[in-house]
Each structure stands twice: as structure tokens, then as C-alpha cells.
Scaffold this motif. Sequence first.
Motif, PDB file in Angstrom:
ATOM      1  N   GLN A   1       3.068 -21.695 -14.952  1.00 23.25           N
ATOM      2  CA  GLN A   1       4.331 -21.144 -15.424  1.00 23.25           C
ATOM      3  C   GLN A   1       4.271 -19.625 -15.416  1.00 23.25           C
ATOM      4  O   GLN A   1       3.378 -19.034 -16.019  1.00 23.25           O
ATOM      5  CB  GLN A   1       4.640 -21.625 -16.844  1.00 23.25           C
ATOM      6  N   ASP A   2       5.223 -18.996 -14.709  1.00 24.29           N
ATOM      7  CA  ASP A   2       5.311 -17.532 -14.746  1.00 24.29           C
ATOM      8  C   ASP A   2       5.536 -17.117 -16.187  1.00 24.29           C
ATOM      9  O   ASP A   2       6.417 -17.651 -16.862  1.00 24.29           O
ATOM     10  CB  ASP A   2       6.456 -17.029 -13.873  1.00 24.29           C
ATOM     11  N   ARG A   3       4.726 -16.149 -16.661  1.00 25.10           N
ATOM     12  CA  ARG A   3       4.825 -15.756 -18.064  1.00 25.10           C
ATOM     13  C   ARG A   3       5.222 -14.292 -18.249  1.00 25.10           C
ATOM     14  O   ARG A   3       6.065 -13.980 -19.077  1.00 25.10           O
ATOM     15  CB  ARG A   3       3.494 -16.037 -18.763  1.00 25.10           C
ATOM     16  N   LEU A   4       4.588 -13.400 -17.521  1.00 23.16           N
ATOM     17  CA  LEU A   4       4.913 -11.984 -17.648  1.00 23.16           C
ATOM     18  C   LEU A   4       5.429 -11.461 -16.319  1.00 23.16           C
ATOM     19  O   LEU A   4       4.916 -11.819 -15.264  1.00 23.16           O
ATOM     20  CB  LEU A   4       3.690 -11.162 -18.059  1.00 23.16           C
ATOM     21  N   ARG A   5       6.444 -10.605 -16.391  1.00 18.25           N
ATOM     22  CA  ARG A   5       6.916  -9.883 -15.212  1.00 18.25           C
ATOM     23  C   ARG A   5       6.555  -8.423 -15.426  1.00 18.25           C
ATOM     24  O   ARG A   5       7.011  -7.792 -16.377  1.00 18.25           O
ATOM     25  CB  ARG A   5       8.422 -10.033 -15.034  1.00 18.25           C
ATOM     26  N   ALA A   6       5.704  -7.892 -14.547  1.00 18.34           N
ATOM     27  CA  ALA A   6       5.268  -6.498 -14.632  1.00 18.34           C
ATOM     28  C   ALA A   6       5.845  -5.742 -13.447  1.00 18.34           C
ATOM     29  O   ALA A   6       5.564  -6.072 -12.300  1.00 18.34           O
ATOM     30  CB  ALA A   6       3.740  -6.412 -14.628  1.00 18.34           C
ATOM     31  N   THR A   7       6.664  -4.750 -13.744  1.00 15.15           N
ATOM     32  CA  THR A   7       7.261  -3.926 -12.698  1.00 15.15           C
ATOM     33  C   THR A   7       6.616  -2.548 -12.760  1.00 15.15           C
ATOM     34  O   THR A   7       6.717  -1.855 -13.772  1.00 15.15           O
ATOM     35  CB  THR A   7       8.786  -3.813 -12.874  1.00 15.15           C
ATOM     36  N   PHE A   8       5.920  -2.208 -11.683  1.00 18.47           N
ATOM     37  CA  PHE A   8       5.229  -0.928 -11.572  1.00 18.47           C
ATOM     38  C   PHE A   8       6.082   0.004 -10.732  1.00 18.47           C
ATOM     39  O   PHE A   8       6.645  -0.403  -9.723  1.00 18.47           O
ATOM     40  CB  PHE A   8       3.867  -1.110 -10.886  1.00 18.47           C
ATOM     41  N   ALA A   9       6.150   1.260 -11.137  1.00 19.98           N
ATOM     42  CA  ALA A   9       6.939   2.237 -10.394  1.00 19.98           C
ATOM     43  C   ALA A   9       6.197   3.563 -10.371  1.00 19.98           C
ATOM     44  O   ALA A   9       5.492   3.909 -11.318  1.00 19.98           O
ATOM     45  CB  ALA A   9       8.304   2.426 -11.041  1.00 19.98           C
ATOM     46  N   VAL A  10       6.343   4.271  -9.267  1.00 23.50           N
ATOM     47  CA  VAL A  10       5.864   5.647  -9.170  1.00 23.50           C
ATOM     48  C   VAL A  10       7.105   6.514  -9.255  1.00 23.50           C
ATOM     49  O   VAL A  10       8.005   6.405  -8.428  1.00 23.50           O
ATOM     50  CB  VAL A  10       5.102   5.900  -7.850  1.00 23.50           C
ATOM     51  N   ASN A  11       7.160   7.364 -10.280  1.00 24.97           N
ATOM     52  CA  ASN A  11       8.348   8.196 -10.458  1.00 24.97           C
ATOM     53  C   ASN A  11       8.213   9.505  -9.677  1.00 24.97           C
ATOM     54  O   ASN A  11       7.198   9.749  -9.025  1.00 24.97           O
ATOM     55  CB  ASN A  11       8.644   8.423 -11.944  1.00 24.97           C
ATOM     56  N   ALA A  12       9.227  10.330  -9.745  1.00 22.16           N
ATOM     57  CA  ALA A  12       9.257  11.578  -8.985  1.00 22.16           C
ATOM     58  C   ALA A  12       8.165  12.557  -9.415  1.00 22.16           C
ATOM     59  O   ALA A  12       7.811  13.463  -8.661  1.00 22.16           O
ATOM     60  CB  ALA A  12      10.625  12.236  -9.118  1.00 22.16           C
ATOM     61  N   ARG A  13       7.597  12.357 -10.619  1.00 20.85           N
ATOM     62  CA  ARG A  13       6.501  13.220 -11.099  1.00 20.85           C
ATOM     63  C   ARG A  13       5.120  12.648 -10.748  1.00 20.85           C
ATOM     64  O   ARG A  13       4.117  13.075 -11.292  1.00 20.85           O
ATOM     65  CB  ARG A  13       6.636  13.428 -12.613  1.00 20.85           C
TER      66      ARG A  13
END
Length: 118
Positions: A80-92
Motif C-alpha cells: 500500500q502506497d503510504r507516503l508521497r514525497a515530492t522533491f524539488a530544486v528551487n531557483a536558489r
Amino acid sequence: LFKSGTTYPNSVTLLLQANTDGQTQITLTVGELGGAGATEIDYDEMGRLCTRPATEQSGFRVLGAGSVQFPLEPPGKVGQDRLRATFAVNARRQLQVTVKDLRTGRTLLKDQVIARLG
């Protein structure tokens, strides 16, 4: 998550599952891969976690403050999918993550900066 030379801002989302029924936490460690014996982690077309030998030769180095642990209440179940982790690299050039518990609907982290990229 991001290959060297990837343009930013950019984001990648991963779905995390418990390894065993009744698991009470998931630990997330973010780092750079490479070196002999290092392993790359990926997901196949059915969403299953897969590992394979890393292609670079420089070792694994944890980025930022290290690992973050997320308690699972109620405990997790295999498959069962439990956690959704969204990683992003911002402009800094900062790596940030938003983590949501898919079972409870709670946001556990929101745009939390976890590392500065070189």
C-alpha cells in the motif's frame, strides 16, 4: 532523483511503502550516489522498488542534516502506497521536500529545505 546537469526549478515525486506489515515508521535518507558497491534505487513500471549497481564511482554521501523519520499511525502495510514525497530544486539551488501521508491525508513536511546543492 536528479541527474547532474538537470535544469531547475524541477520536481520529482516518489511513492513510499512499508517493507513489512505493521511497520511503524519510514526513514528517508537523501544523498548522492556513486562508488564501488553503491546502489541506485528506482521503481519499475508496476511501482515496485528496484535496486541496481550505481553507475558513478564516488560513493554515497548524505545531503543535509541526514535522515528524517516519519511515524506511521496507523502502522503501514506491504503493497500500500503510504507516503508521497515530492522533491524539488528551487531557483536558489535548494533541495526541498513535501511529504504527505496518503492514509491519513496529513501533510508531514511542506517545502522543507533539506540540502543546498553545489
